[in-house]
Design a protein around this motif. Sequence first.
Motif, mmCIF file in Angstrom:
data_model
loop_
_atom_site.group_PDB
_atom_site.id
_atom_site.type_symbol
_atom_site.label_atom_id
_atom_site.label_comp_id
_atom_site.label_asym_id
_atom_site.label_seq_id
_atom_site.Cartn_x
_atom_site.Cartn_y
_atom_site.Cartn_z
ATOM 1 N N ILE A 17 0.835 -1.200 0.000
ATOM 2 C CA ILE A 17 0.000 0.000 0.000
ATOM 3 C C ILE A 17 0.871 1.253 0.000
ATOM 4 C CG2 ILE A 17 -1.661 1.343 1.369
ATOM 5 C CD1 ILE A 17 -2.880 -1.439 2.179
ATOM 6 N N ALA A 18 1.901 1.273 0.833
ATOM 7 C CA ALA A 18 2.794 2.443 0.881
ATOM 8 C C ALA A 18 3.470 2.665 -0.469
ATOM 9 C CB ALA A 18 3.838 2.270 1.983
ATOM 10 N N ALA A 19 3.945 1.593 -1.102
ATOM 11 C CA ALA A 19 4.605 1.721 -2.411
ATOM 12 C C ALA A 19 3.609 2.193 -3.471
ATOM 13 C CB ALA A 19 5.230 0.396 -2.820
ATOM 14 N N ALA A 20 2.402 1.652 -3.454
ATOM 15 C CA ALA A 20 1.382 2.061 -4.429
ATOM 16 C C ALA A 20 1.033 3.534 -4.241
ATOM 17 C CB ALA A 20 0.130 1.192 -4.281
ATOM 18 N N GLN A 21 0.955 3.968 -3.004
ATOM 19 C CA GLN A 21 0.636 5.368 -2.750
ATOM 20 C C GLN A 21 1.775 6.287 -3.199
ATOM 21 O OE1 GLN A 21 -0.469 5.158 1.416
ATOM 22 N NE2 GLN A 21 -2.639 4.868 0.873
ATOM 23 N N ARG A 22 3.015 5.872 -2.955
ATOM 24 C CA ARG A 22 4.149 6.685 -3.430
ATOM 25 C C ARG A 22 4.128 6.794 -4.953
ATOM 26 N NH1 ARG A 22 6.680 4.016 0.819
ATOM 27 N NH2 ARG A 22 7.545 2.418 -0.559
ATOM 28 N N LEU A 23 3.852 5.681 -5.633
ATOM 29 C CA LEU A 23 3.777 5.699 -7.102
ATOM 30 C C LEU A 23 2.619 6.581 -7.578
ATOM 31 C CD1 LEU A 23 4.514 1.948 -7.908
ATOM 32 C CD2 LEU A 23 5.911 3.915 -8.599
ATOM 33 N N ALA A 24 1.488 6.512 -6.883
ATOM 34 C CA ALA A 24 0.327 7.327 -7.281
ATOM 35 C C ALA A 24 0.608 8.814 -7.115
ATOM 36 C CB ALA A 24 -0.909 6.927 -6.477
ATOM 37 N N VAL A 25 1.434 9.162 -6.129
ATOM 38 C CA VAL A 25 1.789 10.563 -5.926
ATOM 39 C C VAL A 25 2.817 11.010 -6.968
ATOM 40 C CG1 VAL A 25 2.934 12.193 -4.352
ATOM 41 C CG2 VAL A 25 1.171 10.639 -3.479
ATOM 42 N N THR A 26 3.820 10.185 -7.212
ATOM 43 C CA THR A 26 4.889 10.599 -8.135
ATOM 44 C C THR A 26 4.515 10.432 -9.601
ATOM 45 O OG1 THR A 26 5.980 8.442 -7.975
ATOM 46 C CG2 THR A 26 6.746 10.172 -6.479
ATOM 47 N N CYS A 27 3.784 9.360 -9.941
ATOM 48 C CA CYS A 27 3.470 9.064 -11.347
ATOM 49 C C CYS A 27 2.015 9.338 -11.710
ATOM 50 C CB CYS A 27 3.751 7.592 -11.659
ATOM 51 S SG CYS A 27 5.401 7.043 -11.278
ATOM 52 N N VAL A 102 0.647 8.810 11.327
ATOM 53 C CA VAL A 102 0.392 10.098 10.708
ATOM 54 C C VAL A 102 0.916 10.088 9.274
ATOM 55 C CG1 VAL A 102 0.958 12.563 10.798
ATOM 56 C CG2 VAL A 102 0.365 11.325 12.887
ATOM 57 N N GLU A 103 2.035 9.404 9.057
ATOM 58 C CA GLU A 103 2.582 9.300 7.697
ATOM 59 C C GLU A 103 1.606 8.584 6.767
ATOM 60 O OE1 GLU A 103 4.377 8.293 10.473
ATOM 61 O OE2 GLU A 103 5.631 10.083 10.571
ATOM 62 N N ASP A 104 0.905 7.569 7.284
ATOM 63 C CA ASP A 104 -0.100 6.868 6.479
ATOM 64 C C ASP A 104 -1.217 7.822 6.068
ATOM 65 O OD1 ASP A 104 1.291 4.460 6.836
ATOM 66 O OD2 ASP A 104 0.059 3.861 8.548
ATOM 67 N N TRP A 105 -1.715 8.604 7.012
ATOM 68 C CA TRP A 105 -2.778 9.568 6.720
ATOM 69 C C TRP A 105 -2.291 10.613 5.727
ATOM 70 C CZ3 TRP A 105 -7.603 8.644 7.927
ATOM 71 C CH2 TRP A 105 -7.902 7.849 9.023
ATOM 72 N N GLN A 106 -1.063 11.106 5.935
ATOM 73 C CA GLN A 106 -0.514 12.127 5.042
ATOM 74 C C GLN A 106 -0.353 11.579 3.630
ATOM 75 O OE1 GLN A 106 0.269 15.515 5.812
ATOM 76 N NE2 GLN A 106 0.155 15.484 3.590
ATOM 77 N N ARG A 107 0.140 10.355 3.534
ATOM 78 C CA ARG A 107 0.345 9.742 2.215
ATOM 79 C C ARG A 107 -0.987 9.567 1.489
ATOM 80 N NH1 ARG A 107 3.574 5.943 3.946
ATOM 81 N NH2 ARG A 107 1.904 4.435 4.129
ATOM 82 N N SER A 162 -10.837 15.949 12.691
ATOM 83 C CA SER A 162 -9.818 15.251 13.477
ATOM 84 C C SER A 162 -8.734 14.657 12.589
ATOM 85 C CB SER A 162 -10.472 14.161 14.333
ATOM 86 O OG SER A 162 -11.419 14.739 15.212
ATOM 87 N N VAL A 163 -9.140 14.076 11.466
ATOM 88 C CA VAL A 163 -8.154 13.545 10.515
ATOM 89 C C VAL A 163 -7.279 14.689 10.007
ATOM 90 C CG1 VAL A 163 -7.852 12.512 8.221
ATOM 91 C CG2 VAL A 163 -9.485 11.510 9.843
ATOM 92 N N ARG A 164 -7.901 15.808 9.655
ATOM 93 C CA ARG A 164 -7.149 16.981 9.185
ATOM 94 C C ARG A 164 -6.162 17.442 10.251
ATOM 95 N NH1 ARG A 164 -4.695 18.881 5.400
ATOM 96 N NH2 ARG A 164 -6.395 18.775 3.969
ATOM 97 N N ASP A 165 -6.609 17.473 11.518
ATOM 98 C CA ASP A 165 -5.718 17.858 12.619
ATOM 99 C C ASP A 165 -4.498 16.945 12.680
ATOM 100 O OD1 ASP A 165 -7.506 19.848 13.375
ATOM 101 O OD2 ASP A 165 -8.299 18.733 15.105
ATOM 102 N N CYS A 166 -4.735 15.628 12.564
ATOM 103 C CA CYS A 166 -3.636 14.659 12.631
ATOM 104 C C CYS A 166 -2.633 14.868 11.492
ATOM 105 C CB CYS A 166 -4.180 13.230 12.587
ATOM 106 S SG CYS A 166 -5.033 12.739 14.094
ATOM 107 N N ILE A 167 -3.137 15.215 10.323
ATOM 108 C CA ILE A 167 -2.253 15.452 9.179
ATOM 109 C C ILE A 167 -1.485 16.757 9.360
ATOM 110 C CG2 ILE A 167 -2.222 16.020 6.704
ATOM 111 C CD1 ILE A 167 -4.591 14.032 6.411
ATOM 112 N N ASP A 168 -2.182 17.808 9.780
ATOM 113 C CA ASP A 168 -1.559 19.124 9.885
ATOM 114 C C ASP A 168 -0.563 19.237 11.037
ATOM 115 O OD1 ASP A 168 -3.015 19.968 7.707
ATOM 116 O OD2 ASP A 168 -4.508 21.071 8.882
ATOM 117 N N ASP A 169 -0.849 18.562 12.143
ATOM 118 C CA ASP A 169 0.033 18.662 13.309
ATOM 119 C C ASP A 169 0.095 17.325 14.040
ATOM 120 O OD1 ASP A 169 1.514 19.286 15.544
ATOM 121 O OD2 ASP A 169 0.221 20.931 16.194
#
Length: 194
Positions: A17-27, A102-107, A162-169
């Motif tokens: 999932i992490a690799a797929a998300q990185r690819l979806a962001v970059t490609c 938090v990295e999962d939510w941000q990704r 709350s999700v937004r809060d976790c991502i922002d801070d």
Amino acid sequence: MKKSATAARGERRPAIIAAAQRLAVTCGYSGFTFDDLAEAVGVSRRTLFNHVSSKEEAVLGVLPVITDAQIETLRAGGPTGLIVEDLLTTIVDSLGADGGTVEDWQRLHDVVQRNPELLARVQAYVDEVGGHLVTHLAQRTGVDEDVAWMGLTIAGGIVGRSVRDCIDDPTLGPLHARVQHNLALSREILTPRR
């Protein structure tokens, strides 16, 4: 000492999932293939299908699922007897509350921002789950569909903030703690001052 196959399998899915998300962001979502994903993770295409059923599932992870047990608890008036709190508990539990980082939510946030076509899919899924919750919640004694929808609207707003809060801070703590904080703020706003 070698890890068991079961342990390796359990660790692979989050890596996929992490690799797929990185690819979806970059490609971009349509800019990579399942073969690209297999190469990025270092497994065969066949192995990917042991962990995810589609490219969309790989990128989004499995979206939250409300279990039959959670539905029965809601119908029966639980877990607390308070509509908004019961919905919050159900929603946060279905999101894996504090299991994700938090990295999962941000990704995931970055994926949806970069690939707006996925936002429509996520929104359609959330709407479907919301309708399902309302249908079952409205089966409680004294709760009609209007009350159930309003409860869901309030709970959804609290979870979204709350999700937004976790991502922002990320220092604000885990999702569950932010939900409780924002629920308390909501009570202050909705309670008449004397």
